[in-house]
Write an enzyme that holds these catalytic residues in place. Structure first.
Site, PDB file in Angstrom:
ATOM      1  N   GLN B 483       0.822  -1.213   0.000  1.00 58.60           N
ATOM      2  CA  GLN B 483       0.000   0.000   0.000  1.00 58.60           C
ATOM      3  C   GLN B 483       0.853   1.258   0.000  1.00 58.60           C
ATOM      4  O   GLN B 483       0.339   2.348  -0.186  1.00 58.60           O
ATOM      5  CB  GLN B 483      -0.966  -0.014   1.194  1.00 58.60           C
ATOM      6  CG  GLN B 483      -0.387   0.404   2.539  1.00 58.60           C
ATOM      7  CD  GLN B 483       0.349  -0.713   3.254  1.00 58.60           C
ATOM      8  OE1 GLN B 483       0.987  -1.538   2.646  1.00 58.60           O
ATOM      9  NE2 GLN B 483       0.253  -0.723   4.574  1.00 58.60           N
ATOM     10  N   GLY B 484       2.172   1.104   0.226  1.00 57.57           N
ATOM     11  CA  GLY B 484       3.066   2.254   0.140  1.00 57.57           C
ATOM     12  C   GLY B 484       3.182   3.038   1.422  1.00 57.57           C
ATOM     13  O   GLY B 484       3.473   4.235   1.388  1.00 57.57           O
ATOM     14  N   SER B 485       2.995   2.375   2.563  1.00 57.53           N
ATOM     15  CA  SER B 485       3.036   3.107   3.836  1.00 57.53           C
ATOM     16  C   SER B 485       4.441   3.637   4.130  1.00 57.53           C
ATOM     17  O   SER B 485       4.588   4.777   4.577  1.00 57.53           O
ATOM     18  CB  SER B 485       2.538   2.219   4.975  1.00 57.53           C
ATOM     19  OG  SER B 485       3.189   0.969   4.973  1.00 57.53           O
ATOM     20  N   SER B 523      -7.858   0.754   6.994  1.00 56.96           N
ATOM     21  CA  SER B 523      -7.467   2.078   6.485  1.00 56.96           C
ATOM     22  C   SER B 523      -7.101   3.035   7.611  1.00 56.96           C
ATOM     23  O   SER B 523      -7.271   4.240   7.500  1.00 56.96           O
ATOM     24  CB  SER B 523      -8.599   2.706   5.640  1.00 56.96           C
ATOM     25  OG  SER B 523      -8.955   1.863   4.581  1.00 56.96           O
ATOM     26  N   ARG B 524      -6.597   2.496   8.719  1.00 53.72           N
ATOM     27  CA  ARG B 524      -6.292   3.346   9.865  1.00 53.72           C
ATOM     28  C   ARG B 524      -4.873   3.928   9.847  1.00 53.72           C
ATOM     29  O   ARG B 524      -4.586   4.936  10.487  1.00 53.72           O
ATOM     30  CB  ARG B 524      -6.477   2.577  11.182  1.00 53.72           C
ATOM     31  CG  ARG B 524      -5.493   1.437  11.388  1.00 53.72           C
ATOM     32  CD  ARG B 524      -5.588   0.813  12.788  1.00 53.72           C
ATOM     33  NE  ARG B 524      -5.113   1.699  13.824  1.00 53.72           N
ATOM     34  CZ  ARG B 524      -3.827   1.913  14.115  1.00 53.72           C
ATOM     35  NH1 ARG B 524      -2.880   1.301  13.429  1.00 53.72           N
ATOM     36  NH2 ARG B 524      -3.493   2.734  15.083  1.00 53.72           N
ATOM     37  N   ALA B 703      -4.705  14.314   5.227  1.00 53.50           N
ATOM     38  CA  ALA B 703      -4.917  13.004   4.605  1.00 53.50           C
ATOM     39  C   ALA B 703      -5.659  12.036   5.512  1.00 53.50           C
ATOM     40  O   ALA B 703      -5.732  12.217   6.727  1.00 53.50           O
ATOM     41  CB  ALA B 703      -3.573  12.404   4.217  1.00 53.50           C
ATOM     42  N   LYS B 704      -6.198  10.986   4.903  1.00 54.82           N
ATOM     43  CA  LYS B 704      -6.716   9.840   5.648  1.00 54.82           C
ATOM     44  C   LYS B 704      -6.611   8.602   4.767  1.00 54.82           C
ATOM     45  O   LYS B 704      -6.163   8.692   3.629  1.00 54.82           O
ATOM     46  CB  LYS B 704      -8.152  10.089   6.094  1.00 54.82           C
ATOM     47  CG  LYS B 704      -9.146  10.320   4.970  1.00 54.82           C
ATOM     48  CD  LYS B 704     -10.520  10.694   5.545  1.00 54.82           C
ATOM     49  CE  LYS B 704     -11.439  11.261   4.489  1.00 54.82           C
ATOM     50  NZ  LYS B 704     -12.649  11.862   5.061  1.00 54.82           N
ATOM     51  N   GLY B 705      -7.035   7.471   5.304  1.00 56.61           N
ATOM     52  CA  GLY B 705      -6.819   6.192   4.640  1.00 56.61           C
ATOM     53  C   GLY B 705      -7.623   6.014   3.366  1.00 56.61           C
ATOM     54  O   GLY B 705      -8.639   6.668   3.147  1.00 56.61           O
ATOM     55  N   GLU B 708      -9.447   0.808   1.446  1.00 56.82           N
ATOM     56  CA  GLU B 708     -10.690   0.043   1.324  1.00 56.82           C
ATOM     57  C   GLU B 708     -11.769   0.746   0.505  1.00 56.82           C
ATOM     58  O   GLU B 708     -12.659   0.092  -0.054  1.00 56.82           O
ATOM     59  CB  GLU B 708     -11.268  -0.217   2.720  1.00 56.82           C
ATOM     60  CG  GLU B 708     -10.325  -0.930   3.642  1.00 56.82           C
ATOM     61  CD  GLU B 708     -10.772  -0.850   5.097  1.00 56.82           C
ATOM     62  OE1 GLU B 708     -10.847  -1.892   5.737  1.00 56.82           O
ATOM     63  OE2 GLU B 708     -11.067   0.262   5.582  1.00 56.82           O
TER      64      GLU B 708
END
Lengths: 155, 755, 292
Positions: B483-485, B523-524, B703-705, B708
């Site tokens: 996901q590229g965290s 998505s946290r 930003a946020k997740g 999903e």
């Protein structure tokens, strides 16, 4: 049923090892610390275990290790042997054509094969050729873009 | 240079395209034994005997281990995130086909595999229950008594409850639903179902445990290493610091590799034999590990003459399988959004997590929300059609807007529902003429929109370390599964410290080194860990400035960090370590009514629009176009964000059209990629994905997740489009070509034979 | 996988001698892609595998006979057939079928002989070759016989091969001006084993259809010729009504089985529809054969 000695060329180097007939090509490569070919579905459907034998792509999970005796085996690790990424690898990076990366070596190798057979592939050609490579992260749109970009870079 | 908002490749791309990325799948340790699992062949039964003699006698077998051996090491060998209900190896009873009963350990995995075939077990079979609604009746009990973990205060009341398969019942009450229904001009009710399906990450579940001196190291493909550490320590009665959990890159997760999967098993095995033990599942075995809930959702709405929704009643039944895993949280934390993104004054939700004799169900990309959206957006579409209102107009009239209370009582903030909806409608060209196709190739279109809350409350801790040469390292427990965290955190740290993201090294998931994180789920991460990382970088910046002052450098000047260290310590020496913990504020919902004025720190919104062509002779549905829109606040790395939308949408396309676990007498009959069909390159429709302009004011840099949200609208949008094209309504996933043809033929009065 | 003995004979004769007329755990393996799946699943556990990949290279050759027939050595890989210039020029239906058969890696390794000897009704080659009127050459210890391909298949994963016989070649007659089409119908995802395979060949004179061969696969326990559908088509001028009757006849006569691809009732519908579409596709050879 015992191990037999096989001699083959691995990524350009002559090598020799003893291995039993019931082991597959992915297991053989692990002995040489080549881990880019990975057994995932175990049925030749996902393409994660793609390896080239005498220049032809095979599913390493459905290929007896001893069969490479006398042959030439090439893996994803060979693509940047000269220190530079191949045009396909670079295109996959430029297009963001993967997420988790587990299936990526298989896609990269198959794309090289596709471009060898068909240097300027249509969408249909790409879909047909890569039908046996699955990506659970579903980076397919980016993969199609990367294949086209690599084709363009090669011409 | 601004870092946040740059479009950069992930930091690890080179390792991934060259096949050199590190996965647990590859790990080999000196002296390591491979474990192969002997699994239950019956769905429900008492274990009468297990015969391991022949397996033990096979040359090359190190040892065969059963539940009794485990119990000698750990008297109460039950684990799980919400309930301590799952035995490390079956004890006395098996509850689903494929449940681990014994393990063979050998240096050669082929020998272990051969030995597994030599084990036999005798069971006294018990009647089994597979359907979630049937299991509401206590005729067949999967567990005698509920065993909630102490972790969650709101589950404590379930402890000791028996005589039921309902692991958790959740209730929300807002307004007076019954009275409002009675007054409504129209009352419309439907029941929708979803199928059991699964994650199928291409790196199948794999864990390795290595015993050391007074400690244990676990290398594992897992999304929640901090939880693994806590749970393993609990099982052994150890302090946390004796357990080390390391997670390299993951070959896919999607919610499957959460909490504890193989870790307790390899930990126990390695402690018994005092050697490293690896268990790597095959693709087939993944079908017996964790799945996505099958559901039944009864939904009823009351609508006024003016087309306003006045009441909605939701009953959701979640098929949790044999062990709770995180299912109770799914039933509750997603259950409360079951009425959808609509402004409805009178809402009731009853959401039930139910034990059955199937493979357990947990979280899969959406934490239950895709199952809910499937039902409420199919239902909403049907209401509009029944009332003769355009589905877009009907939704627009009823959409929940910022500043209005959600059914939970929390006032909506920073949820770009309107923007997402408008984006889909505009790009669908909803107002433009639409080609309806021919008699046998009929065309239609549909839209859908979903809303999700994030699991709360949860904690993330981050460390940002500036070394004496000024190079920066960030430490995070977030697991990067594609996901590229890592890259997102590098961008955030780079933004704060004024350096390029590429210069930030990100160390992930080694519990000896990286601080606590609740888990990479729902998505946290970008919100919680992103905030923690921002704060940790700010802390480092503050400390660096203080160091400069200590070194006698004038305040307010911007000396390069290396000079500050040199000045302070007289040479290249020292560190500045910034840390931060982030846990958002939260108010637990009232137990009886589910009401809370602060139920989630942020909302996620996803919408989809679909054009289909239905071959009325074969039922084949051809997706001509798939339009997705998502609110993820301000994207940190826009290209990666867009890829998350399309990846999520395509995954949901599989759950919509083809993916389903087939059961026969509790046996999975299609446990392989040959017969469980996931989307391939030939199944991808033309797509149009958009991140709408929005901002999450409490998020890191807005930003946020996003992992999903791309799943939410896909399934109902397709069903709505098929209805639009043909007039038939599919009420159950997956929407196979056969299901569509059967519906078409039934509609035409020429039903197909059952067989 | 469980250990076994592997032998790699250098000649066909030696290979046949290493097989056993009665022992079911001794088997020949050509490309091994299908057999290895069975071995991994534990449904076949050999004591000895007789690998054919080192036998005389002539068994992998694809040649044009004097009679203009295409003779495909059984050890030719599916890719070699796909890329053969004579196949491309004379049997485009075969080339097209191969292009969507499994995937390139399997086609690189799987051999024509293995694909036929496996007796799996879901495979694409048997229906296409059967509709083309192909014959198989079978060698045993000091024996050689030739059979129409359709007679090779005895049932679900069953052939008439003796345990010590090997397929050595497939011979495909000239297509001449016969029209041909094969449609692989998948019901779950684009690339999948077929739910139904339909292959047709026929001649067309003055708008009248002659000597049709209609073959169904995947939906039935073995590759099957559909005489009833052929009867409807024989001598008919093609219109929608005739095609409908032919489809109905096919659906009525085929013993369709349910499986993970669909119920029998559904697959009968697919057969009914795709038989029609296959004839249409064969008639319209100017347009490239597209995905179903």
């Amino acid at each position: 049923m015992s191990a037999r000695t096989i001699n083959f060329t691995l990524n350009g180097q002559a090598v020799s090892t003893a291995i039993e007939p019931h082991r597959n090509l992915v297991e053989l490569l692990q002995r040489f610390d080549l881990l880019g070919a990975r057994e995932s579905c175990g049925q030749g459907l996902c393409g994660c275990c793609t390896v080239l034998v005498d220049g032809v792509a095979v599913s390493g999970c459905l290929y007896f290790a001893v069969w490479v005796d006398g042959k030439s085996v090439s893996t994803v690790e060979h693509l940047d042997a000269d220190g530079a990424l191949s045009n396909v690898q670079q295109a996959f990076i430029d297009c963001g054509a993967f997420q988790c990366g587990f299936c990526t070596p298989g896609f990269v190798l198959m794309t090289h094969q596709l471009l060898k057979d068909c240097p300027d592939p249509s969408d249909e050609d790409i879909r047909d050729y890569l039908a046996g490579n699955l990506c659970r992260c579903a980076a397919y749109p980016e993969i199609i873009e990367a294949v086209k970009r690599a084709a363009k870079a090669a011409t | 240079m601004n870092q946040v908002g740059r479009n950069i490749p992930r930091l690890e791309v080179h390792a991934k395209v060259t096949g050199r990325a590190d996965y647990t799948h590859h790990l080999r340790l000196p002296g390591m034994l491979y474990g192969k699992v002997f699994r239950s062949t019956v769905p429900h039964g008492l274990i009468r005997s297990i015969d391991t003699q022949a397996a033990q006698a096979l040359p090359g077998v190190h040892r065969v281990i059963t539940g009794a051996d485990i119990q000698k090491l750990i008297p109460e060998p039950y684990y799980g995130p919400a309930f301590h209900d799952q035995p490390i190896l079956a004890l006395k009873k098996v509850r689903h086909v494929g449940e681990p009963v014994a393990v063979v350990l050998a240096s050669d995995p082929h020998v272990a595999e051969q030995a597994v075939q030599l084990i036999s077990a005798e069971y006294e079979e018990l009647p089994a229950v597979y359907d979630e609604v049937e299991a509401m009746q206590p005729d067949i009990l999967v567990h005698d008594v509920l065993r909630p973990a102490g972790t969650f205060a709101d589950l404590k009341h379930l402890k000791g409850r028996g005589g039921t398969n309902v692991a958790l019942d959740y209730h929300l009450r807002r307004g007076d639903v019954d009275a409002a229904m009675a007054r409504a001009d129209h009352v419309i009710e439907h029941t929708f179902k979803t199928q059991q399906c699964l994650h199928l990450a291409f790196e199948p579940f794999v864990s390795v445990a290595e015993p050391g001196d007074q400690r244990l190291t676990i290398y594992t493909a897992n999304q929640s290493p901090s939880f693994v550490r806590i749970e393993i320590a609990r099982l052994f009665g150890w302090p946390e610091n004796r357990v080390r959990v390391k997670v390299p890159y993951l070959g896919g997760g999607f919610g499957g590799k959460l909490y504890i999967k193989l870790e307790a098993l390899v930990a126990a095995l390695s402690m018994i034999v005092r050697r490293p033990v690896k268990i790597a599942l095959t693709m087939e075995e993944q079908f017996y590990m964790i799945t996505k809930h099958a559901t039944t959702f009864r939904i009823k709405s009351g609508v006024g003459k003016d087309g306003r929704l006045v009441a909605r009643k939701c009953e959701v039944y979640w098929n949790g399988g044999a062990y709770a895993d995180i299912g109770p949280r799914v039933a509750q934390k997603s259950g409360f959004t079951a009425a959808g993104p609509y402004d409805i004054d009178n809402v009731s939700v009853d959401s039930y997590e139910i034990y059955t004799n199937r493979t357990p169900a947990g979280a899969l990309r959406g934490f239950g929300v895709p199952q809910l959206v499937w039902a409420y957006e199919s239902h909403t579409d049907l209401i509009a059609r029944q009332l003769g209102i355009d589905p877009v107009d009907f939704r627009r009239k009823n959409l929940l807007r910022n500043g209005r209370p959600h059914a939970s009582g929390t006032v909506l903030q920073d949820a770009a529902i309107t923007e997402v909806f408008d984006s889909v409608v505009a790009r669908m060209g909803w107002d433009k003429p639409f080609d309806r196709g021919s008699e046998t190739l009929r065309r239609g279109r549909g839209i859908a929109i979903g809303l999700k809350a994030v699991i709360s409350p949860t904690t993330s801790v981050a460390i940002v370390n500036i070394s004496a040469d000024g190079s920066t390292t960030a430490y995070t427990g977030t697991v990067d599964m594609g996901q590229g965290s890592d890259t997102a955190y590098a961008l955030i740290v780079g933004e704060v410290l004024g350096i390029a993201a590429e210069e930030v090294r990100v160390i992930h998931s080694d519990t000896d080194v990286t601080p606590y994180d609740m888990g990479t789920l729902g998505s946290r991460s970008l919100y919680h860990m992103g905030n923690a990382m921002r704060l940790a970088a700010e802390d480092a910046r503050t400390k660096l400035r203080a160091l400069a002052v200590e070194a006698g450098l004038p305040e307010g000047t911007n000396y390069p960090p290396a000079e500050v260290f040199k000045k302070r310590y007289g040479m290249q020496a020292g560190n500045v370590i910034g840390t931060a913990s982030f846990v958002p504020s939260y108010k637990p919902p009232a137990p009886q009514t589910g009401q809370s004025d602060n139920v989630t720190p942020f909302w996620m919104v996803g919408g989809a629009g679909v054009e289909v062509e239905v071959d009325t002779e074969t039922g084949k549905v051809h997706i001509l176009r798939l339009v997705n829109a998502v609110d993820c606040g301000k994207p940190i790395n826009p290209g990666v964000a867009r890829a998350q939308i399309s990846g999520a949408a395509i995954m949901q396309l599989g759950f919509t059209l083809s993916e389903a676990m087939h059961l026969d007498g509790g046996q999975v009959t299609n446990a392989s990629l040959a017969d469980y069909k996931i989307p391939g390159i030939g199944d991808i429709p033309p797509m149009d994905n958009e991140v709408v302009a929005a901002e999450q004011h409490s998020g890191p840099f807005g930003a946020k997740g996003i992992g999903e949200s791309g799943t939410f609208g896909v399934s109902p949008a397709i069903a709505n489009a098929i209805h639009d094209a043909t007039g038939v309504r599919i009420m159950e996933l997956p929407i196979t070509a056969e299901a569509v043809l059967r519906a078409l033929r039934a509609q035409a009065g020429r039903p197909l034979d059952d067989e | 996988m469980i250990p076994f003995e592997m032998v790699e004979p250098r000649s066909l004769e030696e290979a046949v001698a290493l097989l056993d007329p009665t022992e079911t755990t001794i088997r020949a393996v050509a490309g091994g892609t299908a057999l290895m799946l069975m071995m991994k699943a534990g449904v076949f556990q050999p004591t000895r595998l007789v690998c054919l990949h080192r036998i005389e290279p002539e068994h992998a050759r694809i040649t044009l006979t004097e009679a203009g027939e295409l003779r495909i050595g059984a050890m030719a890989s599916l890719s070699e057939v796909e890329k053969d210039s004579n196949v491309a020029a004379r049997l485009p239906v075969l080339k097209n079928a191969l292009r969507r058969l499994s995937n390139p890696r399997v086609r690189n390794v799987a051999r024509v002989g293995g694909a036929l000897a496996h007796g799996d009704p879901h495979m694409d080659l048997p229906p296409v070759l059967a509709a083309l009127g192909a014959r198989v050459t079978i060698n045993g210890p000091n024996t050689s016989r030739e059979l129409p391909l359709l007679e090779l298949f005895a049932g679900y994963y069953e052939t008439v091969l003796e345990k010590n016989e090997l397929i050595t070649a497939v011979t495909v007659p000239q297509l001449h001006d016969r029209k041909s089409a094969y449609i692989k119908v998948t019901s779950r995802s684009a690339d999948d084993w077929p739910a139904v395979g339909v292959a047709v060949t026929f001649s067309l004179h003055d708008g009248v259809l002659r000597d049709p061969i209609v073959v169904v696969s995947a939906a039935t326990e073995k590759v099957t010729r559909l005489a009833g559908a052929e009867q409807v088509l024989q001598g008919a001028a093609i219109d929608d009504a005739v095609l409908r009757r032919a489809g109905d006849a096919a659906a009525a006569e085929a013993s369709v089985l349910a499986d993970a691809h669909g119920s029998a009732a559904y697959k009968r519908e697919l057969l009914r529809v795709y038989l029609r579409r296959a004839v249409r596709q064969a008639l319209d050879e100017s347009t490239p054969q597209v995905r179903q």
